[in-house]
Design a protein around this motif. Structure first.
Motif, PDB file in Angstrom:
ATOM      1  N   UNK A  67       0.862  -1.183   0.000  1.00 23.04           N
ATOM      2  CA  UNK A  67       0.000   0.000   0.000  1.00 23.04           C
ATOM      3  C   UNK A  67       0.898   1.232   0.000  1.00 23.04           C
ATOM      4  N   UNK A  68       0.620   2.166  -0.894  1.00 19.31           N
ATOM      5  CA  UNK A  68       1.382   3.420  -0.896  1.00 19.31           C
ATOM      6  C   UNK A  68       0.895   4.310   0.245  1.00 19.31           C
ATOM      7  N   UNK A  69       1.782   4.702   1.175  1.00 18.78           N
ATOM      8  CA  UNK A  69       1.371   5.640   2.221  1.00 18.78           C
ATOM      9  C   UNK A  69       0.876   6.946   1.602  1.00 18.78           C
ATOM     10  N   UNK A  70      -0.230   7.496   2.066  1.00 20.36           N
ATOM     11  CA  UNK A  70      -0.789   8.705   1.442  1.00 20.36           C
ATOM     12  C   UNK A  70       0.173   9.879   1.392  1.00 20.36           C
TER      13      UNK A  70
ATOM     14  N   UNK B 227       1.372  -7.852  -4.504  1.00 18.69           N
ATOM     15  CA  UNK B 227      -0.015  -7.449  -4.738  1.00 18.69           C
ATOM     16  C   UNK B 227      -0.122  -5.990  -4.302  1.00 18.69           C
ATOM     17  N   UNK B 228      -0.461  -5.121  -5.239  1.00 23.82           N
ATOM     18  CA  UNK B 228      -0.396  -3.675  -5.001  1.00 23.82           C
ATOM     19  C   UNK B 228      -1.782  -3.049  -5.060  1.00 23.82           C
ATOM     20  N   UNK B 229      -2.094  -2.242  -4.050  1.00 23.53           N
ATOM     21  CA  UNK B 229      -3.358  -1.507  -4.003  1.00 23.53           C
ATOM     22  C   UNK B 229      -3.242  -0.281  -4.889  1.00 23.53           C
ATOM     23  N   UNK B 230      -3.959  -0.294  -6.016  1.00 22.50           N
ATOM     24  CA  UNK B 230      -3.872   0.778  -6.999  1.00 22.50           C
ATOM     25  C   UNK B 230      -5.230   1.454  -7.162  1.00 22.50           C
ATOM     26  N   UNK B 231      -5.376   2.209  -8.243  1.00 23.02           N
ATOM     27  CA  UNK B 231      -6.586   2.998  -8.486  1.00 23.02           C
ATOM     28  C   UNK B 231      -7.240   2.589  -9.792  1.00 23.02           C
TER      29      UNK B 231
ATOM     30  N   UNK C 116       0.185  10.855 -14.038  1.00 21.54           N
ATOM     31  CA  UNK C 116       0.780  11.738 -13.043  1.00 21.54           C
ATOM     32  C   UNK C 116       0.542  11.245 -11.619  1.00 21.54           C
ATOM     33  N   UNK C 117      -0.349  10.286 -11.443  1.00 23.47           N
ATOM     34  CA  UNK C 117      -0.681   9.792 -10.110  1.00 23.47           C
ATOM     35  C   UNK C 117       0.437   8.876  -9.612  1.00 23.47           C
ATOM     36  N   UNK C 118       0.808   8.975  -8.326  1.00 27.85           N
ATOM     37  CA  UNK C 118       1.897   8.135  -7.810  1.00 27.85           C
ATOM     38  C   UNK C 118       1.695   6.642  -8.060  1.00 27.85           C
ATOM     39  N   UNK C 119       0.465   6.157  -8.006  1.00 27.99           N
ATOM     40  CA  UNK C 119       0.196   4.730  -8.201  1.00 27.99           C
ATOM     41  C   UNK C 119       0.684   4.249  -9.574  1.00 27.99           C
ATOM     42  N   UNK C 120       0.570   5.103 -10.581  1.00 28.35           N
ATOM     43  CA  UNK C 120       1.007   4.724 -11.924  1.00 28.35           C
ATOM     44  C   UNK C 120       2.510   4.440 -11.930  1.00 28.35           C
ATOM     45  N   UNK C 121       3.264   5.239 -11.195  1.00 26.22           N
ATOM     46  CA  UNK C 121       4.708   5.064 -11.149  1.00 26.22           C
ATOM     47  C   UNK C 121       5.078   3.775 -10.424  1.00 26.22           C
ATOM     48  N   UNK C 122       4.323   3.430  -9.392  1.00 25.86           N
ATOM     49  CA  UNK C 122       4.580   2.170  -8.695  1.00 25.86           C
ATOM     50  C   UNK C 122       4.272   0.991  -9.622  1.00 25.86           C
ATOM     51  N   UNK C 123       3.144   1.056 -10.310  1.00 26.43           N
ATOM     52  CA  UNK C 123       2.805  -0.010 -11.265  1.00 26.43           C
ATOM     53  C   UNK C 123       3.908  -0.163 -12.318  1.00 26.43           C
ATOM     54  N   UNK C 124       4.394   0.953 -12.838  1.00 23.83           N
ATOM     55  CA  UNK C 124       5.434   0.909 -13.868  1.00 23.83           C
ATOM     56  C   UNK C 124       6.690   0.233 -13.343  1.00 23.83           C
ATOM     57  N   UNK C 125       7.089   0.562 -12.121  1.00 25.92           N
ATOM     58  CA  UNK C 125       8.271  -0.070 -11.529  1.00 25.92           C
ATOM     59  C   UNK C 125       8.061  -1.572 -11.379  1.00 25.92           C
ATOM     60  N   UNK C 126       6.917  -1.977 -10.859  1.00 32.45           N
ATOM     61  CA  UNK C 126       6.679  -3.395 -10.609  1.00 32.45           C
ATOM     62  C   UNK C 126       6.639  -4.194 -11.913  1.00 32.45           C
TER      63      UNK C 126
ATOM     64  N   UNK D  38      -6.956  -2.490  -8.760  1.00 35.36           N
ATOM     65  CA  UNK D  38      -7.312  -1.129  -9.156  1.00 35.36           C
ATOM     66  C   UNK D  38      -8.721  -0.840  -8.666  1.00 35.36           C
ATOM     67  N   UNK D  39      -8.782  -0.123  -7.559  1.00 38.48           N
ATOM     68  CA  UNK D  39     -10.042  -0.008  -6.812  1.00 38.48           C
ATOM     69  C   UNK D  39     -10.737   1.334  -7.036  1.00 38.48           C
ATOM     70  N   UNK D  40     -12.047   1.274  -6.965  1.00 34.04           N
ATOM     71  CA  UNK D  40     -12.850   2.487  -6.951  1.00 34.04           C
ATOM     72  C   UNK D  40     -12.779   3.101  -5.551  1.00 34.04           C
TER      73      UNK D  40
END
Length: 286
Positions: free
Chosen positions: A73-76, A101-105, A113-123, A134-136
């Motif tokens: 989980x990415x800390x806010x 397993x990553x909690x994304x959007x 531009x969202x931080x989650x996208x950068x984490x997904x790209x790294x993984x 990718x949660x609502x």
């Protein structure tokens, strides 16, 4: 106790539910937090509590040692992913973590531009197996971030006008996370997770009114008014900016899709908003 599944952010809304669901599946869990005593207080001695802080590299070895799978989980408060998260993720990879397993959007593909996208790209580039949840919007945002305005002001104050949102209960997210961590076939998958229906906030306010027995009103302020209230409530600047940005996207229809993925994966219906409000009603009682 030797654990082989790690949960980062174990005391957060979703992380705690992931821990509970993993334990229910009979998994051995290492739960991480900056203060491991709080982890033990929350979950008892049935989990291995460890100290972890993204900003403290000395906490990495003990956290990742012997771990094959982890929930991330990415800390806010972290927005600079390269500086503040990647070192820990690289340490996890070097330590032998094979599946993250990553909690994304939801809708992240179009929001670079969202931080989650950068984490997904790294993984994706890491060579590790990944599963993106990718949660609502969380139903629990209403029992945490927006709790006081409902409890004290009898209002929901969110800048999305009449847009609909396919709210998801974090208990369902935790259940999907545990499934992905304990059963095969979820490697290198991305799941768009939503609740069973898309509601506007007028409808949500009506459900609150019915369950709480007092009138709850939905007010849709401007984005600036919402942002200023977040700052007045002492929310961190970056949190206020990201939250306002996300609601701006919601206003444009980003969060109205209903996928049915939770039901497909878990073999049961996902939680309805009415059930969530009933389950958490005490937190909005003055």
């Amino acid at each position: 106790m030797r654990a082989d599944i790690l949960v980062l952010g174990s005391l957060g809304n979703v992380g705690a539910e992931a821990v509970k669901s993993l334990l229910a599946r009979g998994a051995t869990v290492r739960a991480a937090d900056r203060d491991p005593t709080r982890v033990t207080e929350r979950f008892g001695t049935g989990v291995e509590a460890v100290r972890f802080d993204f900003s403290k590299p000395d906490s990495f070895p003990g956290t990742f040692r012997g771990i094959k799978k982890m929930f991330l989980v990415r800390p806010p408060q972290i927005s600079n992913i390269k500086r503040d998260m990647i070192p820990a993720l690289e340490a996890a990879r070097r330590a032998g973590v094979e599946h993250v397993v990553f909690l994304s959007l939801i809708g992240i593909e179009g929001n670079k531009v969202v931080p989650h996208y950068k984490v997904e790209t790294f993984l994706k580039a890491s060579g590790q197996a990944y599963t993106f949840l990718r949660c609502s919007f969380f139903m629990q945002n209403l029992s945490t971030t927006h709790r006081d305005e409902i409890r004290s002001r009898n209002e929901i104050f969110i800048p999305v006008k009449d847009a609909r949102t396919s709210f998801i209960d974090v208990r369902d997210i935790g259940a999907v996370a545990a499934l992905a961590l304990t059963s095969p076939g979820h490697e290198n998958q991305a799941y768009d997770l939503t609740g069973p229906e898309a509601l506007d906030y007028h409808q949500v306010a009506e459900l609150f009114t019915k369950t709480l027995g007092r009138k709850i009103t939905y007010k849709s302020p401007s984005a600036m008014a919402f942002f200023q209230r977040q700052l007045a409530r002492k929310q961190p600047l970056m949190f206020a900016l990201v939250t306002t940005w996300l609601y701006s996207n919601t206003k444009g229809g980003m969060a109205d899709v209903v996928t049915g993925e939770v039901g497909r994966l878990l073999g049961r219906a996902s939680t309805h908003m009415s059930q969530f409000i009933m389950d958490y009603k005490d937190c909005w009682t003055p």
